[in-house]
Design a protein around this motif. Structure first.
Motif, mmCIF file in Angstrom:
data_model
loop_
_atom_site.group_PDB
_atom_site.id
_atom_site.type_symbol
_atom_site.label_atom_id
_atom_site.label_comp_id
_atom_site.label_asym_id
_atom_site.label_seq_id
_atom_site.Cartn_x
_atom_site.Cartn_y
_atom_site.Cartn_z
ATOM 1 N N LEU A 289 28.654 -30.185 6.976
ATOM 2 C CA LEU A 289 29.174 -31.542 7.047
ATOM 3 C C LEU A 289 29.785 -31.780 8.420
ATOM 4 O O LEU A 289 30.569 -30.958 8.918
ATOM 5 N N ALA A 290 29.405 -32.900 9.055
ATOM 6 C CA ALA A 290 29.927 -33.258 10.373
ATOM 7 C C ALA A 290 30.188 -34.760 10.386
ATOM 8 O O ALA A 290 29.610 -35.513 9.594
ATOM 9 N N LEU B 104 32.726 -30.350 10.646
ATOM 10 C CA LEU B 104 33.966 -30.281 9.874
ATOM 11 C C LEU B 104 33.980 -29.113 8.893
ATOM 12 O O LEU B 104 34.994 -28.433 8.741
ATOM 13 N N LYS B 105 32.842 -28.871 8.233
ATOM 14 C CA LYS B 105 32.871 -27.895 7.136
ATOM 15 C C LYS B 105 31.484 -27.343 6.835
ATOM 16 O O LYS B 105 30.482 -28.039 6.971
ATOM 17 N N TYR B 106 31.452 -26.079 6.414
ATOM 18 C CA TYR B 106 30.286 -25.450 5.805
ATOM 19 C C TYR B 106 30.668 -25.059 4.383
ATOM 20 O O TYR B 106 31.804 -24.635 4.119
ATOM 21 N N THR B 107 29.728 -25.160 3.469
ATOM 22 C CA THR B 107 29.951 -24.685 2.105
ATOM 23 C C THR B 107 28.613 -24.222 1.536
ATOM 24 O O THR B 107 27.566 -24.372 2.181
ATOM 25 N N CYS B 108 28.635 -23.644 0.345
ATOM 26 C CA CYS B 108 27.401 -23.198 -0.299
ATOM 27 C C CYS B 108 26.690 -24.378 -0.950
ATOM 28 O O CYS B 108 27.340 -25.303 -1.458
ATOM 29 N N TYR B 109 25.375 -24.356 -0.949
ATOM 30 C CA TYR B 109 24.600 -25.416 -1.597
ATOM 31 C C TYR B 109 24.935 -25.495 -3.081
ATOM 32 O O TYR B 109 25.135 -26.574 -3.629
ATOM 33 N N GLU B 110 24.995 -24.340 -3.753
ATOM 34 C CA GLU B 110 25.310 -24.305 -5.184
ATOM 35 C C GLU B 110 26.827 -24.199 -5.389
ATOM 36 O O GLU B 110 27.321 -23.257 -6.001
ATOM 37 N N THR B 111 27.553 -25.172 -4.881
ATOM 38 C CA THR B 111 28.994 -25.256 -5.100
ATOM 39 C C THR B 111 29.248 -26.080 -6.356
ATOM 40 O O THR B 111 28.869 -27.245 -6.416
ATOM 41 N N VAL C 225 35.542 -33.035 1.827
ATOM 42 C CA VAL C 225 35.718 -32.879 3.270
ATOM 43 C C VAL C 225 36.907 -33.744 3.679
ATOM 44 O O VAL C 225 37.103 -34.843 3.140
ATOM 45 N N THR C 226 37.712 -33.242 4.596
ATOM 46 C CA THR C 226 38.901 -33.960 5.046
ATOM 47 C C THR C 226 38.560 -34.883 6.210
ATOM 48 O O THR C 226 37.979 -34.441 7.213
ATOM 49 N N ILE C 227 38.924 -36.175 6.089
ATOM 50 C CA ILE C 227 38.693 -37.122 7.171
ATOM 51 C C ILE C 227 39.615 -36.745 8.336
ATOM 52 O O ILE C 227 40.829 -36.618 8.155
ATOM 53 N N PRO C 228 39.070 -36.536 9.532
ATOM 54 C CA PRO C 228 39.897 -36.115 10.679
ATOM 55 C C PRO C 228 41.026 -37.104 10.981
ATOM 56 O O PRO C 228 40.871 -38.321 10.817
ATOM 57 N N LYS C 229 42.156 -36.569 11.461
ATOM 58 C CA LYS C 229 43.319 -37.396 11.761
ATOM 59 C C LYS C 229 43.316 -37.923 13.191
ATOM 60 O O LYS C 229 44.209 -38.681 13.578
ATOM 61 N N PRO D 72 35.913 -26.394 12.628
ATOM 62 C CA PRO D 72 35.095 -26.260 11.422
ATOM 63 C C PRO D 72 35.611 -25.151 10.519
ATOM 64 O O PRO D 72 36.122 -24.131 10.995
ATOM 65 N N VAL D 73 35.477 -25.354 9.209
ATOM 66 C CA VAL D 73 35.900 -24.353 8.230
ATOM 67 C C VAL D 73 34.706 -23.992 7.346
ATOM 68 O O VAL D 73 33.740 -24.748 7.246
#
Length: 375
Positions: free
Chosen positions: A89-90, A108-115, A142-146, A197-198
């Motif tokens: 996610l970007a 912003l973030k990476y996560t697993c497809y099967e979350t 995902v957190t909206i950047p500040k 990124p997290v």
């Protein structure tokens, strides 16, 4: 498993061409050419499912989605019978949403497809452990950047990569899939700091862990198929896609650049040239080469090295839409549809966005047809 159950499972898994995964929430722009999806193997090269010039966000009749800085935005996609892989996610200003480099610089973030999702029947092992069919929704946040100014039009990019299994072949990986959603940032706490990124690991196969199940590659850009597009042949459904991307066993790990010992996040996902793209045949997953020993330095003085040319900075200035007279509440995000046209009654808006222009050309060569059940 009885033969009849195997056939049912196989039919469910391969009933569509090239997997057709897509961003469902917040609603994606939509893609008419590929029935709402954007698959690299079918010729849709991103960075979004459609270019900014075709986004419904440009229409004054399209209701706008408003979010706040610091808000945890719900993100959803359907598993659609395919296991494994990563989601990236970007977020960038809307005006930069046709630019791969801008998205790569604002991950912003990476996560697993099967979350929070998995197969419909966990005991079905026809394609391996927890690899059976099932189309339940997968979810993350995902957190909206500040560091985004008020009244800024932004675009959230969603990428699925490293997924399997193509047409029931348990050793194959899919190409990349892209989706984008447009919104306006208003209100919330501010900060000058750009978020790093997290990675959130843990999926149906490896819950509560720091890894994901995947096939092929863990790096965005490796399965974009370069600038190649399929050449459909009448009567040959498989010719409508360049899939599969790679062959190799199921793996587990972290996204490239996010694991221990990794170097940097993705640097480019732009389509490679023909010379850099994979051969038209399916690529084997390459083994990591062993670095050669560095020879001892000679006693003679070393030749001075010319200073490296600095990289061209990627602009990340956020463009600001005309200020709204009243700050609306953060609205719930609409569900996705497969067509970009908006038929709802137009909402009054004080922040119309001037339609952007783009020379992006979408291929119309590929058309997805219903696939027959396997024999």
């Amino acid at each position: 498993m009885h033969l009849s159950s195997a056939l049912v499972a196989a039919s469910a898994l391969i009933a569509s061409c090239a997997g057709h995964s897509m961003l469902a929430k917040p609603a994606s722009r939509g893609n008419v050419e590929w029935w709402g999806t954007c698959a690299a193997g079918a010729g849709c090269k991103g960075p979004c499912d459609s270019p900014k010039a075709s986004s419904p966000f440009n229409s004054i009749y399209n209701p706008k989605t408003y979010v706040q800085r610091g808000q945890e935005l719900d993100v959803e996609w359907n598993r659609l019978n395919h296991p494994g892989g990563f989601v990236r996610l970007a977020m960038v200003p809307f005006d930069q949403s046709d630019d791969w480099a801008s998205f790569n610089d604002n991950i912003l973030k990476y996560t697993c497809y099967e979350t929070n999702c998995g197969p419909a029947n966990s005991s079905d092992t026809i394609f391996g452990h927890l690899n059976g069919p099932g189309s339940s929704p997968c979810t993350s946040t995902v957190t909206i950047p500040k560091n985004i100014p008020d009244n800024t039009a932004v675009t959230l990019q969603w990428i699925w990569y490293g997924g399997g299994i193509y047409y029931g072949q348990v050793d194959t990986s899919f190409g990349e899939y892209y989706g984008c959603s447009d919104m306006i940032v208003v209100g919330g706490p501010t900060s000058d700091e750009k978020p790093a990124p997290v990675f959130q690991g843990g999926d149906i196969t490896y819950p509560n862990s720091g890894v994901c199940k995947y096939w092929g590659s863990n790096k965005v850009g490796d399965c974009n198929f370069g600038d190649r597009k399929p050449s459909p042949v009448d009567g040959d459904l498989l010719s409508q896609s360049l899939e599969p991307c790679m062959r190799g066993p199921e793996q587990k790990g972290t996204p490239f650049g996010m694991g221990s010992g990794s170097s940097s996040p993705d640097t480019s996902s732009e389509p490679a040239s023909d010379s850099a793209a994979q051969d038209s045949s399916v690529a084997e997953s390459p083994a990591a080469p062993v670095a050669p020993e560095t020879p001892a330095a000679p006693e003679t003085p070393a030749t001075p090295v010319a200073p490296a040319t600095s990289e061209v900075p990627v602009t990340s200035d956020y463009s600001v839409v005309p200020e709204v007279t009243s700050v609306p509440e953060a609205t719930s995000v609409p569900e996705a549809t497969n067509a970009p046209a908006v038929t709802s009654v137009p909402e009054a808006t004080n922040a119309p966005v001037t339609p952007a222009t783009s020379d992006y050309v979408v291929s119309s060569e590929s058309k997805c047809l219903a696939r027959p059940s396997p024999i």
